[in-house]
Write a protein that holds these residues in place. Structure first.
Motif, mmCIF file in Angstrom:
data_model
loop_
_atom_site.group_PDB
_atom_site.id
_atom_site.type_symbol
_atom_site.label_atom_id
_atom_site.label_comp_id
_atom_site.label_asym_id
_atom_site.label_seq_id
_atom_site.Cartn_x
_atom_site.Cartn_y
_atom_site.Cartn_z
ATOM 1 N N GLY A 287 0.810 -1.217 0.000
ATOM 2 C CA GLY A 287 0.000 0.000 0.000
ATOM 3 C C GLY A 287 0.835 1.254 0.000
ATOM 4 N N ALA A 288 1.920 1.233 0.778
ATOM 5 C CA ALA A 288 2.790 2.411 0.851
ATOM 6 C C ALA A 288 3.487 2.678 -0.477
ATOM 7 C CB ALA A 288 3.828 2.221 1.956
ATOM 8 N N CYS A 289 3.739 1.619 -1.248
ATOM 9 C CA CYS A 289 4.456 1.759 -2.518
ATOM 10 C C CYS A 289 3.578 2.279 -3.653
ATOM 11 C CB CYS A 289 5.059 0.425 -2.945
ATOM 12 S SG CYS A 289 6.387 -0.166 -1.888
ATOM 13 N N LEU A 290 2.266 2.325 -3.451
ATOM 14 C CA LEU A 290 1.361 2.713 -4.535
ATOM 15 C C LEU A 290 1.309 4.217 -4.759
ATOM 16 C CD1 LEU A 290 -1.685 0.324 -4.013
ATOM 17 C CD2 LEU A 290 0.138 0.168 -5.719
ATOM 18 N N TYR A 291 1.683 4.984 -3.750
ATOM 19 C CA TYR A 291 1.654 6.441 -3.906
ATOM 20 C C TYR A 291 2.800 6.877 -4.812
ATOM 21 C CZ TYR A 291 -1.719 6.449 -0.118
ATOM 22 O OH TYR A 291 -2.860 6.231 0.643
ATOM 23 N N PRO A 292 2.510 7.841 -5.701
ATOM 24 C CA PRO A 292 3.558 8.270 -6.648
ATOM 25 C C PRO A 292 4.683 9.018 -5.951
ATOM 26 C CG PRO A 292 1.599 9.655 -6.843
ATOM 27 C CD PRO A 292 1.236 8.528 -5.916
ATOM 28 N N PRO A 293 5.897 8.829 -6.418
ATOM 29 C CA PRO A 293 6.280 7.890 -7.482
ATOM 30 C C PRO A 293 6.282 6.454 -6.961
ATOM 31 C CG PRO A 293 8.232 8.933 -6.590
ATOM 32 C CD PRO A 293 7.062 9.582 -5.911
ATOM 33 N N GLN A 294 5.617 5.558 -7.675
ATOM 34 C CA GLN A 294 5.497 4.184 -7.222
ATOM 35 C C GLN A 294 6.858 3.478 -7.208
ATOM 36 O OE1 GLN A 294 2.493 2.441 -9.777
ATOM 37 N NE2 GLN A 294 0.816 3.158 -8.464
ATOM 38 N N GLU A 295 7.042 2.632 -6.192
ATOM 39 C CA GLU A 295 8.316 1.938 -6.001
ATOM 40 C C GLU A 295 8.188 0.498 -6.511
ATOM 41 O OE1 GLU A 295 9.755 2.476 -1.965
ATOM 42 O OE2 GLU A 295 8.410 4.194 -1.745
ATOM 43 N N PHE A 296 8.491 0.292 -7.773
ATOM 44 C CA PHE A 296 8.307 -1.016 -8.394
ATOM 45 C C PHE A 296 9.196 -2.112 -7.800
ATOM 46 C CE2 PHE A 296 7.094 2.074 -11.777
ATOM 47 C CZ PHE A 296 5.730 1.804 -11.743
ATOM 48 N N PRO A 297 10.493 -1.858 -7.540
ATOM 49 C CA PRO A 297 11.327 -2.912 -6.948
ATOM 50 C C PRO A 297 10.798 -3.372 -5.583
ATOM 51 C CG PRO A 297 12.694 -1.177 -7.870
ATOM 52 C CD PRO A 297 11.297 -0.656 -7.885
ATOM 53 N N ALA A 298 10.346 -2.412 -4.768
ATOM 54 C CA ALA A 298 9.821 -2.766 -3.443
ATOM 55 C C ALA A 298 8.538 -3.576 -3.569
ATOM 56 C CB ALA A 298 9.573 -1.495 -2.631
ATOM 57 N N MET A 299 7.694 -3.214 -4.549
ATOM 58 C CA MET A 299 6.461 -3.969 -4.768
ATOM 59 C C MET A 299 6.772 -5.392 -5.211
ATOM 60 S SD MET A 299 3.526 -1.494 -6.390
ATOM 61 C CE MET A 299 4.475 -0.275 -7.278
ATOM 62 N N LYS A 300 7.736 -5.533 -6.084
ATOM 63 C CA LYS A 300 8.111 -6.865 -6.571
ATOM 64 C C LYS A 300 8.617 -7.732 -5.419
ATOM 65 C CE LYS A 300 10.844 -9.129 -10.202
ATOM 66 N NZ LYS A 300 11.451 -10.147 -9.332
ATOM 67 N N ALA A 301 9.424 -7.145 -4.534
ATOM 68 C CA ALA A 301 9.948 -7.885 -3.387
ATOM 69 C C ALA A 301 8.820 -8.301 -2.448
ATOM 70 C CB ALA A 301 10.974 -7.030 -2.645
ATOM 71 N N ALA A 302 7.855 -7.400 -2.241
ATOM 72 C CA ALA A 302 6.718 -7.701 -1.370
ATOM 73 C C ALA A 302 5.887 -8.843 -1.951
ATOM 74 C CB ALA A 302 5.853 -6.452 -1.182
ATOM 75 N N LEU A 303 5.695 -8.846 -3.267
ATOM 76 C CA LEU A 303 4.904 -9.893 -3.915
ATOM 77 C C LEU A 303 5.583 -11.256 -3.800
ATOM 78 C CD1 LEU A 303 3.633 -8.092 -7.153
ATOM 79 C CD2 LEU A 303 2.352 -8.607 -5.072
ATOM 80 N N GLU A 304 6.898 -11.276 -3.874
ATOM 81 C CA GLU A 304 7.624 -12.533 -3.742
ATOM 82 C C GLU A 304 7.441 -13.124 -2.340
ATOM 83 O OE1 GLU A 304 11.615 -11.585 -4.758
ATOM 84 O OE2 GLU A 304 11.263 -11.559 -6.930
ATOM 85 N N LYS A 305 7.553 -12.286 -1.318
ATOM 86 C CA LYS A 305 7.348 -12.752 0.060
ATOM 87 C C LYS A 305 5.894 -13.176 0.260
ATOM 88 C CE LYS A 305 10.928 -9.727 1.981
ATOM 89 N NZ LYS A 305 11.207 -8.586 2.893
ATOM 90 N N PHE A 306 5.004 -12.410 -0.351
ATOM 91 C CA PHE A 306 3.574 -12.688 -0.299
ATOM 92 C C PHE A 306 3.296 -14.089 -0.848
ATOM 93 C CE2 PHE A 306 -0.251 -9.733 -0.168
ATOM 94 C CZ PHE A 306 -1.152 -10.760 0.084
ATOM 95 N N SER A 307 3.817 -14.364 -2.030
ATOM 96 C CA SER A 307 3.576 -15.640 -2.697
ATOM 97 C C SER A 307 4.127 -16.809 -1.889
ATOM 98 C CB SER A 307 4.222 -15.619 -4.089
ATOM 99 O OG SER A 307 3.980 -16.818 -4.777
ATOM 100 N N SER A 308 5.295 -16.613 -1.301
ATOM 101 C CA SER A 308 5.897 -17.660 -0.473
ATOM 102 C C SER A 308 5.027 -17.963 0.741
ATOM 103 C CB SER A 308 7.295 -17.222 -0.027
ATOM 104 O OG SER A 308 7.867 -18.155 0.862
ATOM 105 N N ALA A 309 4.470 -16.909 1.351
ATOM 106 C CA ALA A 309 3.616 -17.092 2.525
ATOM 107 C C ALA A 309 2.348 -17.855 2.172
ATOM 108 C CB ALA A 309 3.271 -15.733 3.137
ATOM 109 N N ILE A 310 1.779 -17.573 0.995
ATOM 110 C CA ILE A 310 0.564 -18.265 0.573
ATOM 111 C C ILE A 310 0.829 -19.753 0.370
ATOM 112 C CG2 ILE A 310 -1.216 -18.420 -1.204
ATOM 113 C CD1 ILE A 310 -1.355 -15.988 0.661
#
Length: 352
Positions: A287-310
């Motif tokens: 959520g914090a990364c969605l505000y401009p300018p968006q932080e794509f590397p941080a979002m990608k890292a969060a998604l990877e951890k997210f997927s592992s947790a699922i």
């Protein structure tokens, strides 16, 4: 009041405080599994006795300054009751997992803290100069003890209830993030035209004159950024669905014919709770990364951890005999949303 009486009261208070501190050390230890587990109703009833003693302590100050002997006797009875509450609570924690133990510790130590304040303030009043100020203060301290003891009735009495409540708190937090995400809006065509026509100095002047304008613009996303936000909203929405299904699964365990078998699932439920809390952290990051300018590397890292947790959530669900197809379907839907967001991030990065 004489100096000797004041010293005797202070010594008595010090002795009682030391005893409670020693009992707290026992309370903080994990009870042996061989001990008989007490019911939480017994603890609640003892909490009512602590409330009663607090009321008596307050009544001592409704008239003239009480005698030292009356205060000392009340203090001895009060601390004996408080110690009983601690020991009964310790007995109730037989078989308690980390979440339930934490909830019990928090509730009981709140009672202890409020009790210390009441007794210490009562004794310190006999120094002489604070008697006039104490009368309006004592009812507040007594009221704090009442509230802490009443809260014992709302303290979870089982591992299932404690974990279910903690997971519900995660769901509430995730919903809050979702609501904030849904408030993000695309930049309007008028704003786009203004941005292209205004020169740099004019823009700096406008921003300098009105700080709130910069806050408003912080919520306005470009078409590409809005596409990323929409995909993130999909991920968070599916997360809410998954947590709800997990809570429903946990609730189903309470309806088992053999409640004693529930203990076999506590470790799994604790792991599921921890995984949900980790997912909550990644959602906050997203959520914090969605505000401009968006932080794509941080979002990608969060998604990877997210997927592992699922993936780990899926494994834990499989170990539950009461697991439902709905929970597995929620995992699949969430994994699909994660992949869609990953693809959106790749596409947007290429465009930019």
């Amino acid at each position: 009041m004489g100096k000797a009486e004041r010293e005797r009261l202070n010594q008595s208070l010090s002795g009682h405080l030391n005893t409670i501190h020693e009992t707290l050390q026992v309370f903080d230890q994990t009870p042996a599994s061989s001990l008989d587990k007490l019911t939480w109703d017994v603890v609640v009833k003892m909490g009512d006795q602590v409330s009663k003693q607090a009321t008596i302590a307050g009544m001592l100050w409704t008239g003239e300054t009480p005698e030292a002997k009356a205060v000392e006797e009340n203090m001895a009875t009060y601390f004996n009751t408080l110690q009983g509450l601690l020991l009964l609570s310790h007995g109730n924690m037989v078989g308690a997992g980390p979440t339930l133990a934490s909830a019990i510790h928090s509730s009981i130590k709140q009672v202890v803290e409020c009790s210390f304040k009441l007794m210490m303030e009562t004794v310190s009043s006999f120094a002489g100069s604070r008697n006039k100020d104490l009368k309006p203060l004592v009812p507040q301290l007594v009221g704090a003890v009442w509230e802490a003891c009443t809260a014992l009735k709302k303290t979870p009495a089982s591992n299932i209830t404690a974990i279910g409540r903690a997971m519900t708190q995660v769901a509430v937090s995730v919903k809050d993030v979702l609501r904030e995400m849904e408030e993000l809006k695309p930049v309007s065509s008028n704003q786009t035209e203004e941005a292209s026509n205004d020169d740099a100095s004019h823009a700096e002047t406008r921003l300098g004159d009105n700080d709130s304008l910069s806050d408003d613009l912080g919520n306005d996303l470009s078409p590409e950024e809005m596409e990323v936000a929409q995909s993130a909203i999909g991920v968070v929405s599916e997360t809410v669905v998954l947590i709800k299904e997990l809570i429903r699964t946990i609730t189903g365990l309470l309806k088992q014919e053999k409640p004693e078998d529930i203990g076999n699932f506590v470790d799994t439920l604790e792991k599921l709770l921890k995984l949900c809390q980790e997912i909550g952290v990644q959602i906050d990051e997203l959520g914090a990364c969605l505000y401009p300018p968006q932080e794509f590397p941080a979002m990608k890292a969060a998604l990877e951890k997210f997927s592992s947790a699922i993936d780990k959530v899926w494994t834990e669900i499989e170990s539950l005999t009461s697991s439902s197809e709905a929970a597995f379907q929620a995992c699949n839907d969430l994994k699909r949303s994660l992949k869609q967001m990953e693809a959106t991030l790749v596409a947007v990065v290429l465009v930019i």
